[in-house]
Design a protein around this motif. Structure first.
Motif, PDB file in Angstrom:
ATOM      1  N   GLN A 118      24.249  44.763  33.229  1.00 36.86           N
ATOM      2  CA  GLN A 118      24.488  44.995  34.659  1.00 36.86           C
ATOM      3  C   GLN A 118      25.706  44.198  35.126  1.00 36.86           C
ATOM      4  O   GLN A 118      26.558  44.714  35.851  1.00 36.86           O
ATOM      5  N   LEU A 119      25.779  42.943  34.723  1.00 36.81           N
ATOM      6  CA  LEU A 119      26.914  42.097  35.098  1.00 36.81           C
ATOM      7  C   LEU A 119      28.209  42.614  34.470  1.00 36.81           C
ATOM      8  O   LEU A 119      29.259  42.638  35.132  1.00 36.81           O
ATOM      9  N   LEU A 120      28.136  43.036  33.206  1.00 33.85           N
ATOM     10  CA  LEU A 120      29.313  43.608  32.559  1.00 33.85           C
ATOM     11  C   LEU A 120      29.791  44.856  33.303  1.00 33.85           C
ATOM     12  O   LEU A 120      30.994  45.074  33.466  1.00 33.85           O
ATOM     13  N   THR A 121      28.847  45.666  33.771  1.00 29.42           N
ATOM     14  CA  THR A 121      29.193  46.886  34.501  1.00 29.42           C
ATOM     15  C   THR A 121      29.919  46.555  35.797  1.00 29.42           C
ATOM     16  O   THR A 121      30.952  47.151  36.122  1.00 29.42           O
ATOM     17  N   VAL A 122      29.401  45.602  36.540  1.00 24.32           N
ATOM     18  CA  VAL A 122      30.048  45.196  37.788  1.00 24.32           C
ATOM     19  C   VAL A 122      31.441  44.641  37.504  1.00 24.32           C
ATOM     20  O   VAL A 122      32.411  44.964  38.210  1.00 24.32           O
ATOM     21  N   TYR A 123      31.563  43.838  36.481  1.00 21.58           N
ATOM     22  CA  TYR A 123      32.861  43.258  36.148  1.00 21.58           C
ATOM     23  C   TYR A 123      33.842  44.344  35.709  1.00 21.58           C
ATOM     24  O   TYR A 123      35.026  44.300  36.053  1.00 21.58           O
ATOM     25  N   GLU A 124      33.366  45.343  34.977  1.00 14.62           N
ATOM     26  CA  GLU A 124      34.246  46.432  34.559  1.00 14.62           C
ATOM     27  C   GLU A 124      34.753  47.212  35.767  1.00 14.62           C
ATOM     28  O   GLU A 124      35.926  47.598  35.821  1.00 14.62           O
ATOM     29  N   VAL A 125      33.891  47.434  36.743  1.00 17.93           N
ATOM     30  CA  VAL A 125      34.324  48.113  37.964  1.00 17.93           C
ATOM     31  C   VAL A 125      35.408  47.287  38.656  1.00 17.93           C
ATOM     32  O   VAL A 125      36.432  47.829  39.100  1.00 17.93           O
ATOM     33  N   MET A 126      35.209  45.978  38.746  1.00 17.75           N
ATOM     34  CA  MET A 126      36.217  45.113  39.381  1.00 17.75           C
ATOM     35  C   MET A 126      37.542  45.173  38.623  1.00 17.75           C
ATOM     36  O   MET A 126      38.613  45.239  39.239  1.00 17.75           O
TER      37      MET A 126
END
Length: 178
Positions: free
Chosen positions: A141-149
């Motif tokens: 989940q954190l990786l996904t948010v960071y990828e979006v950023m």
């Protein structure tokens, strides 16, 4: 170096692709974490480096009445941004592939191959959706948010500033000749 980093990302993605298609679906990498921890560290550090470099460079371009810290031409900046964008898609896909399968939504929508995770990464970085997959555990989940950023930084901020500045300079040059 940008092309070399992209080649390293493509090589790691190729290894993950072959490993996931050689066996029966997703590989359980948990037993390999002592060996793969440096790879994960490298991938995360590259994602951080790309994010920070383009963040700083984009805002460097916005400074008024100050000389930019780099003399790269705008077409070179756009090429570097696109290479880095592709590298981020590959790097995040490999990072997702290193997570255990049970960290993803149970049922029919669980990723079953590296291709699924590559698609998830490409859809995530463009913020168009995850292709039906949902991360259940906080790490993906954190990786996904960071990828979006990271995707927003490269596409919206950097790419827009680079092309806007480059096209305005080109228009000013053509207006000066006419």
């Amino acid at each position: 170096m940008n092309a070399r980093y992209l080649a390293v990302g493509a090589t790691l993605a190729g290894i993950a692709f072959v490993a996931s298609h050689h066996g029966a679906g997703m590989v359980d990498w948990t037993a390999w974490w002592p060996v793969l921890a440096p790879v994960a560290w490298y991938l995360l550090s590259r994602c951080n480096e790309v994010f920070l470099a383009f963040y700083l460079d984009a805002f460097d371009k916005l400074r008024v009445n100050q000389r930019p810290s780099s003399a790269l031409a705008w077409p070179t900046r756009v090429r570097l941004a696109l290479n880095s964008y592709a590298e981020l898609v590959l790097n995040f896909a490999v990072l997702y592939a290193m997570t255990p399968a049970d960290w993803w939504q149970c049922g029919a929508q669980r990723p079953t191959s590296f291709t699924d995770l590559l698609t998830y990464s490409a859809l995530t970085i463009t913020t168009s959706g995850g292709g039906g997959f949902v991360a259940r555990h906080w790490v993906p989940q954190l990786l996904t948010v960071y990828e979006v950023m990271c995707g927003l930084m490269l596409l919206v901020v950097s790419f827009t500033i680079y092309t806007g500045r480059g096209l305005s300079k080109r228009a000013a040059t053509h207006l000066g000749k006419g």
